[in-house]
Design a protein around this motif. Structure first.
Motif, PDB file in Angstrom:
ATOM      1  N   GLY A 157       0.846  -1.190   0.000  1.00 62.77           N
ATOM      2  CA  GLY A 157       0.000   0.000   0.000  1.00 62.77           C
ATOM      3  C   GLY A 157       0.878   1.235   0.000  1.00 62.77           C
ATOM      4  N   ALA A 158       0.667   2.127   0.968  1.00 68.25           N
ATOM      5  CA  ALA A 158       1.472   3.339   1.085  1.00 68.25           C
ATOM      6  C   ALA A 158       2.764   3.089   1.855  1.00 68.25           C
ATOM      7  N   SER A 159       2.956   1.875   2.338  1.00 68.54           N
ATOM      8  CA  SER A 159       4.139   1.534   3.119  1.00 68.54           C
ATOM      9  C   SER A 159       5.102   0.685   2.286  1.00 68.54           C
ATOM     10  N   ALA A 160       6.265   0.422   2.859  1.00 67.88           N
ATOM     11  CA  ALA A 160       7.238  -0.467   2.222  1.00 67.88           C
ATOM     12  C   ALA A 160       7.886  -1.317   3.308  1.00 67.88           C
ATOM     13  N   ILE A 161       8.312  -2.520   2.926  1.00 71.37           N
ATOM     14  CA  ILE A 161       8.894  -3.482   3.858  1.00 71.37           C
ATOM     15  C   ILE A 161      10.208  -4.002   3.305  1.00 71.37           C
ATOM     16  N   LEU A 162      11.206  -4.069   4.165  1.00 70.37           N
ATOM     17  CA  LEU A 162      12.481  -4.709   3.870  1.00 70.37           C
ATOM     18  C   LEU A 162      12.609  -5.881   4.833  1.00 70.37           C
ATOM     19  N   ASP A 163      12.660  -7.084   4.302  1.00 74.98           N
ATOM     20  CA  ASP A 163      12.622  -8.292   5.137  1.00 74.98           C
ATOM     21  C   ASP A 163      13.850  -9.149   4.876  1.00 74.98           C
ATOM     22  N   TYR A 164      14.663  -9.339   5.902  1.00 77.54           N
ATOM     23  CA  TYR A 164      15.916 -10.094   5.789  1.00 77.54           C
ATOM     24  C   TYR A 164      15.752 -11.399   6.568  1.00 77.54           C
ATOM     25  N   VAL A 165      15.978 -12.520   5.908  1.00 79.95           N
ATOM     26  CA  VAL A 165      15.896 -13.841   6.528  1.00 79.95           C
ATOM     27  C   VAL A 165      17.219 -14.575   6.326  1.00 79.95           C
ATOM     28  N   LYS A 166      17.734 -15.163   7.388  1.00 80.74           N
ATOM     29  CA  LYS A 166      18.922 -16.004   7.271  1.00 80.74           C
ATOM     30  C   LYS A 166      18.611 -17.366   7.863  1.00 80.74           C
ATOM     31  N   ILE A 167      18.918 -18.423   7.123  1.00 85.85           N
ATOM     32  CA  ILE A 167      18.700 -19.797   7.563  1.00 85.85           C
ATOM     33  C   ILE A 167      20.064 -20.476   7.648  1.00 85.85           C
ATOM     34  N   ARG A 168      20.404 -20.949   8.837  1.00 89.03           N
ATOM     35  CA  ARG A 168      21.733 -21.537   9.028  1.00 89.03           C
ATOM     36  C   ARG A 168      21.643 -22.790   9.895  1.00 89.03           C
ATOM     37  N   LYS A 169      22.272 -23.831   9.429  1.00 91.27           N
ATOM     38  CA  LYS A 169      22.306 -25.100  10.171  1.00 91.27           C
ATOM     39  C   LYS A 169      23.592 -25.134  10.981  1.00 91.27           C
ATOM     40  N   LEU A 170      23.447 -25.207  12.291  1.00 92.02           N
ATOM     41  CA  LEU A 170      24.608 -25.210  13.179  1.00 92.02           C
ATOM     42  C   LEU A 170      24.933 -26.632  13.642  1.00 92.02           C
ATOM     43  N   SER A 171      26.198 -26.908  13.777  1.00 87.32           N
ATOM     44  CA  SER A 171      26.594 -28.207  14.315  1.00 87.32           C
ATOM     45  C   SER A 171      26.470 -28.164  15.837  1.00 87.32           C
ATOM     46  N   ALA A 172      26.543 -29.311  16.464  1.00 88.01           N
ATOM     47  CA  ALA A 172      26.436 -29.389  17.907  1.00 88.01           C
ATOM     48  C   ALA A 172      27.532 -28.552  18.587  1.00 88.01           C
TER      49      ALA A 172
END
Length: 199
Positions: free
Chosen positions: A182-197
């Motif tokens: 609409g009249a707004s804007a969105i900046l969306d940052y996603v990070k997916i990371r698999k960590l070991s034990a």
């Protein structure tokens, strides 16, 4: 990957605290879009959406606590979340940060950092994102632009769907979405990371 992006788009439709004013908000000027993207970079971009780093960045530069916070993606167990708001010129900004783990595999960590502005500026913001990243988006329309990337030796590079597993097992598969809402804007940052034990 498409499911992740579509899910995030739906989740980031959260109303701004000043949504009542959004419908009559003037479009963002180029300088205001610059300031908005600078705020996004400080909290979300330069921290790579890491929850601890983003939270620390959002504790500076005039950000204040807010009740507007992000939601977990389906299939993700939320571990922690926070929200902050501030003004940049006559624009109201809200940033929400989350950290969660995949319900089916707790070693998969999902970090999100989302900034919303009530002054729009979608064309300028997606241009700013491309300039910062240094490569073209994976997909772009007049309302939604998506960048997929990972980081190697401190440098961001574009990533394909086939890179997802390797990227997630390394420095993280990252997705930046710029959306006109609409009249707004969105900046969306996603990070997916698999960590070991050990991590």
């Amino acid at each position: 990957m498409k499911l992740v992006e579509e899910t995030r788009v739906k989740l980031t439709n959260t109303c701004l605290a000043v949504a009542a004013l959004a419908a009559i908000a003037a479009p963002a000027s180029a300088s205001q879009a610059d300031d908005t993207f600078k705020a996004f970079r400080q909290v979300c971009g330069d921290t790579r959406a890491d929850y601890a780093a983003a939270s620390a960045a959002a504790a500076q530069n005039g950000w204040k606590a807010t009740d507007v916070m992000g939601n977990a993606m389906p299939g993700v167990t939320l571990v922690e979340k926070a929200g902050r708001s501030r003004s940049v010129g006559d624009a109201a900004l809200v940033v929400s940060m989350t950290h969660g783990t995949a319900a089916k595999d707790p070693t998969v960590n999902v970090y999100t950092c989302t900034l919303q502005t009530d002054r729009g500026g979608y064309p300028e913001l997606k241009g700013q994102a491309q300039t910062w990243l240094g490569f073209a988006p994976a997909a772009s329309t007049d309302t939604l632009t998506t960048f997929r990337f990972t980081e190697e030796n401190g440098k961001l590079r574009a990533a394909a769907d086939s890179d997802f597993s390797a990227a997630a097992a390394g420095t993280g598969m990252q997705i930046l979405t710029v959306k006109r809402d609409g009249a707004s804007a969105i900046l969306d940052y996603v990070k997916i990371r698999k960590l070991s034990a050990a991590q």
